[in-house]
Design an enzyme around this catalytic site. Structure first.
Site, PDB file in Angstrom:
ATOM      1  N   SER A 271      -6.645   0.500  -0.634  1.00 15.80           N
ATOM      2  CA  SER A 271      -6.192  -0.852  -0.930  1.00 15.80           C
ATOM      3  C   SER A 271      -7.422  -2.296  -0.729  1.00 15.80           C
ATOM      4  O   SER A 271      -8.600  -2.056  -1.329  1.00 15.80           O
ATOM      5  CB  SER A 271      -5.000  -0.233   0.192  1.00 15.80           C
ATOM      6  OG  SER A 271      -4.853  -1.193   1.128  1.00 15.80           O
ATOM      7  N   ASP A 577       3.717  -2.017  -5.851  1.00 15.70           N
ATOM      8  CA  ASP A 577       3.204  -0.619  -5.216  1.00 15.70           C
ATOM      9  C   ASP A 577       4.462  -0.465  -4.069  1.00 15.70           C
ATOM     10  O   ASP A 577       4.191   0.346  -3.187  1.00 15.70           O
ATOM     11  CB  ASP A 577       2.183  -0.187  -5.453  1.00 15.70           C
ATOM     12  CG  ASP A 577       1.384  -0.904  -3.989  1.00 15.70           C
ATOM     13  OD1 ASP A 577       1.887  -1.857  -3.884  1.00 15.70           O
ATOM     14  OD2 ASP A 577       0.485  -0.679  -4.212  1.00 15.70           O
ATOM     15  N   HIS A 632       2.245   2.691  -2.062  1.00 17.70           N
ATOM     16  CA  HIS A 632       0.780   2.097  -1.570  1.00 17.70           C
ATOM     17  C   HIS A 632      -0.076   3.055  -0.955  1.00 17.70           C
ATOM     18  O   HIS A 632      -0.782   3.190  -1.296  1.00 17.70           O
ATOM     19  CB  HIS A 632       1.022   0.709  -0.790  1.00 17.70           C
ATOM     20  CG  HIS A 632       0.129   0.457  -0.806  1.00 17.70           C
ATOM     21  ND1 HIS A 632      -0.976  -0.577  -1.733  1.00 17.70           N
ATOM     22  CD2 HIS A 632      -0.865   0.144   0.409  1.00 17.70           C
ATOM     23  CE1 HIS A 632      -2.166  -0.879  -1.041  1.00 17.70           C
ATOM     24  NE2 HIS A 632      -2.081  -0.461   0.082  1.00 17.70           N
TER      25      HIS A 632
END
Length: 687
Positions: A271, A577, A632
Site C-alpha cells: 500500500s 482492489d 487490498h
C-alpha cells in the site's frame, strides 16, 4: 431430610462422559503439541472477545462509566450496531476458539511449508515496509488526559477503542499533528511501535502481515534474517526523516542485513509503504549519501504489493470534506449518532494534519486521470468531481453571485477555509473539477489550515521531471513516479503484485451546503496561526478553541446513482482492489517494463502479477476474503502472492515461476487507450 437415591445409570453415564472428556482432552493436547500457534490463536480469540465486551461497556454506559454521554436513543442504536457486529464477527471466533479439532491450523496447508518440502531455504534477507494505518502507534508523551497511557497503543489495539470512547477529544488531540509544522504538537509524542508485532496483526486476530511472516518462517526466516521497518504513517515522507531519521534507519537495516548475510536484500512493501519505498530509493542515492550505485549494490528486488504508486482518489474526499464512501453511505442510517461521536468536521481537521494523506493524492494529474481510459468512457477531460447543484442553483443570490464562474484557478493563497469573495470554492460554470483543479484546491486551502503542504509535496509532474536530481526542489517530487525515474540498478528486479476485480473509488459527485457557506462567511480571512516554543496560537477563532477550521461546506451527494456508469451513493467506481484503482496499481509498472523507458533508464526488469479477486467464506478465517482474495489488505494472505514472495526471497525457481507477467484485468487496453489519447499518458511529461 434423607438423601435422595441415585438413579440407576447415572454412574455409567458419568463414567462415559468422563472417558469422552479424557479422549477430547487428549485430542486437544495432541493438536496443541503438533501446532503451538493454535494456543496463541486461542488466546487472541479470547482477547478479542474481552475487547468487544469492553467496547460494549463503553458504548452502553452505566453509572460506573461517566465518560460516555450518548442519549437514550443513541444507546439503543449503539447496542443494535454492537449486537450485529458481535454476531457477525465475534461469535464465530468464540466458536472457533472452543473447537480446536475443527480449526486446528494445518501446517501442511501453508505455502511456506510446501515450498520447504521443495528445498526452499533462507537466502535473501527480507525487509518489510508496512502501509497506511496498519502499524501500531504508541504514546511517549501526552497531556494529563492521556498520561496514564504511557507507552500504550493509541492506535492498533483493542485498548484504542476504550481510549477513544472514554475521551474522544483527548484521543483525537493526540492523533492529530501540528497543522503548521506537520510534526508533533507541543507536549505530545506519539511514535510507531517497533518489531514484527507493530504490524503483524492490527487488532487481535485481524491479521495484516502475520500470514506472510509465518510462511517465511516455515522456510527458516526469523528476526536475524527479516526485519519489520514500521513508521509513523501520519507523517509526510520528508518528515519521516526529519523527525525520526526513518530513512537513515532503513538504509542502515538494509546495509546490515547485506553485510551479515552476504546477500542483497528483498524489500517488500504494501500500500502506501510502496510509495514510501519509492521515495526512499530517490533519497538514498542523493540526500542519503549512498551514491548512484547504492541500490544496485544492496537491493536484490523491490516487491510492491498493492502499491499506491499513482495515489488513491479516496484521499480526496477524506481531505476535502472528511468523508469516506462507507461513512457517507451510513449517514442516512445513523446520521446524528455518527456525527456526535466523530463528526465530519472533526474527521476533516484531523486528517488534514496528516501529511501522508496528501502524499497519497493521485499523481500525474489530468494526463493520467483525465482521459477516462480506465472507465470505458473517453471524455476529455474526465471530471474528478461533479457538482450536482449547478452554479446558478447553489445558494441564495447574495452568496451565489460571489462564486467564481470561470475555469482559471486563483493564485491567491488562503490561510483558512474561505475568503469574502469565496474564491476558494471555485465551482466553475462547467460544474466540474478536473484532477488538476481538485488537487490545486486541496493544496491551496490545506483543509482550511493553509497551503503549508506545498513545501513538501508537488503534483506538477511535468515540472518535476525537468528538475535536476541535485535540485533542492526535486525532493518534492520523489513521491511521484511520473516525475522521478527508477534508480540506476540494472540487476534490480521489481515485482508489482496486486488484486483486481473489485469496485474501487475513482471520482465523486458533490453538493454544496449553503448553510455551511453562510456560517463560514463569519470567519476572519486574516486568521493566522503561529507555532511557538510552547504552544500554537491563532490570532482569532473559528468557533474552535483549538484554532481548527470550520466544517467544510462540501459533502458527497449520496443520492447520485447510475448503474450503467458504475455510480453508487455519489461515487463512481472503476476496477481495482477495493482501495487502489487499477490505473494506480498497474500503469507505471507497465510503463517501467517497456524497452528503453525513460522512467527506467537502467533497464530494471519489472513484472506485473495480478490476482483476480475470488472471495470465499472461510470458517477458519471469519470476516476475511479467503486465500484467493484480491482485496487490498487480504492480498497479503493471498496464496499466490505468498508463494511469489517466498520464492523471490529464497530464490526457488524464480525465473521459471515468478519472472513473468500475469494480467487478468483490462490493464493492457487501458494503457493503450491512455497512451493513444491526445491529452493522456507520459508523453505529456517528457516534453
Amino acid at each position: 431430610m434423607p438423601p435422595m437415591k441415585r438413579k440407576k445409570g447415572i454412574s455409567a453415564s458419568a463414567n462415559a462422559r468422563a472417558a469422552a472428556k479424557a479422549i477430547r482432552q487428549s485430542e486437544l493436547s495432541a493438536i496443541h503439541e503438533k501446532d503451538a500457534p493454535t494456543k496463541k490463536r486461542f488466546q487472541t480469540y479470547l482477547t478479542l472477545l474481552v475487547s468487544m465486551l469492553v467496547i460494549r461497556w463503553l458504548l452502553l454506559p452505566t453509572q460506573t462509566n461517566p465518560h460516555s454521554k450518548p442519549d437514550v436513543d443513541s444507546k439503543g442504536q449503539l447496542q443494535m450496531v454492537f449486537d450485529e457486529f458481535f454476531a457477525a464477527n465475534v461469535q464465530p471466533l468464540w466458536d472457533r476458539a472452543f473447537n480446536g479439532t475443527q480449526y486446528a491450523l494445518e501446517e501442511s496447508s501453508r505455502v511456506g511449508h510446501q515450498l520447504k518440502e521443495q528445498n526452499a531455504r533462507v537466502k535473501h534477507p527480507v525487509v518489510i515496509v508496512p502501509g497506511f494505518v496498519t502499524s501500531a502507534l504508541e504514546l511517549w508523551e501526552g497531556e494529563s488526559c492521556m498520561k496514564k497511557n504511557f507507552r500504550q497503543r493509541v492506535w492498533g489495539s483493542a485498548s484504542m477503542a476504550r481510549t477513544f470512547f472514554a475521551d474522544r477529544d483527548c484521543w483525537r488531540k493526540h492523533l492529530q499533528l501540528n497543522p503548521q509544522t506537520g510534526m508533533d504538537p507541543d507536549n505530545i509524542r506519539v511514535r510507531s511501535a517497533q518489531g514484527f508485532e507493530a504490524a503483524d496483526n492490527f487488532i487481535a486476530t485481524y491479521w495484516v502481515w502475520s500470514k506472510l511472516i509465518e510462511n517465511l518462517a516455515d522456510v527458516g526466516y526469523d528476526g536475524s534474517s527479516m526485519s519489520m521497518m514500521s513508521y509513523d504513517w501520519r507523517l509526510g515522507y520528508e518528515y519521516l526523516e526529519k523527525r525520526d531519521g526513518y530513512f537513515s534507519k532503513l538504509k542502515a537495516a538494509i546495509e546490515t542485513h547485506h553485510k551479515t548475510s552476504g546477500e542483497k536484500v528483498v524489500l517488500v512493501s504494501h500500500s502506501m509503504g510502496s510509495s514510501v519505498v519509492y521515495y526512499f530509493l530517490q533519497w538514498v542515492v542523493t540526500d542519503g549519501g549512498g551514491g548512484k550505485d547504492w541500490v544496485e549494490n544492496n537491493v536484490h528486488s523491490f516487491v510492491n504489493i498493492a502499491g499506491t504508486l499513482l495515489g488513491v482518489p479516496k484521499s480526496i474526499p477524506a481531505l476535502l470534506s472528511g468523508e469516506l464512501k462507507d461513512i457517507a453511505v451510513l449517514m442516512p442510517q445513523i446520521g446524528d449518532l455518527l456525527e456526535n461521536f466523530f463528526g465530519r468536521r472533526v474527521r476533516k481537521n484531523l486528517w488534514n494534519t496528516w501529511g501522508s494523506l496528501y502524499g497519497m493524492l493521485p499523481k500525474g494529474g489530468d494526463a493520467i486521470w483525465g482521459s477516462g481510459a480506465d472507465l470505458d468512457e473517453i471524455i476529455d477531460p474526465t471530471p474528478t468531481i461533479v457538482w450536482n447543484n449547478g452554479t446558478e442553483e447553489f445558494c441564495s443570490s447574495s452568496l451565489s453571485t460571489s462564486i467564481v464562474e470561470n475555469t482559471t484557478p486563483t493564485d491567491e493563497k488562503i490561510d483558512n477555509g474561505f475568503t469574502d469573495e469565496e474564491l476558494e470554492l471555485y465551482i466553475p460554470a462547467s460544474r466540474q473539477w478536473t484532477m488538476n483543479e481538485t488537487i490545486d484546491h486541496i493544496l491551496r486551502t490545506g483543509g482550511g489550515y493553509g497551503s503549508r503542504i506545498e513545501s513538501i509535496f508537488s503534483f506538477d509532474s511535468k515540472q518535476g521531471w525537468k528538475e535536476r536530481s541535485s535540485s533542492a526542489n526535486k525532493r518534492k517530487h520523489w513521491h511521484d513516479p511520473v516525475a522521478s525515474p527508477l534508480p540506476n540498478a540494472p540487476s534490480l528486479k521489481m515485482y508489482c503484485l496486486y488484486g483486481t476485480g473489485l469496485p474501487t473509488e475513482r471520482s465523486y459527485y458533490y453538493q454544496l451546503s449553503c448553510d455551511k457557506v453562510s456560517a463560514s462567511k463569519d470567519v476572519d480571512v486574516d486568521r493566522t496561526c503561529t507555532a511557538g516554543d510552547s504552544e500554537t496560537t491563532c490570532s482569532n477563532g473559528t468557533g474552535d478553541s483549538d484554532g481548527n477550521p470550520p466544517e467544510s461546506p462540501f459533502y458527497i451527494d449520496v443520492a447520485a446513482k447510475n448503474d450503467l456508469r458504475n455510480i453508487t451513493s455519489g461515487v463512481r467506481f472503476s476496477d481495482g482492489d477495493g482501495s487502489v484503482p487499477l490505473l494506480s496499481l498497474g500503469y507505471m509498472c507497465q510503463k517501467f517494463a517497456e524497452p528503453r523507458s525513460k522512467h527506467n533508464p537502467s533497464g530494471i526488469k519489472v513484472f506485473t502479477r495480478e490476482r483476480k479477486h475470488d472471495a470465499e467464506i472461510s470458517l477458519t478465517d471469519p470476516g476475511r476474503g479467503g486465500p484467493r482474495s484480491g482485496e487490498h489488505v487480504d492480498i497479503l494472505g493471498n496464496v499466490g502472492v505468498i508463494e511469489d514472495v517466498v520464492r523471490i526471497a529464497t530464490g526457488l525457481e524464480v525465473e521459471e515461476k515468478v519472472d513473468k507477467d500475469i494480467i487478468v484485468s483490462d490493464l493492457k487496453n487501458i494503457v493503450q487507450r491512455l497512451d493513444e489519447h491526445p491529452s493522456g499518458g507520459l508523453k505529456h511529461v517528457l516534453v
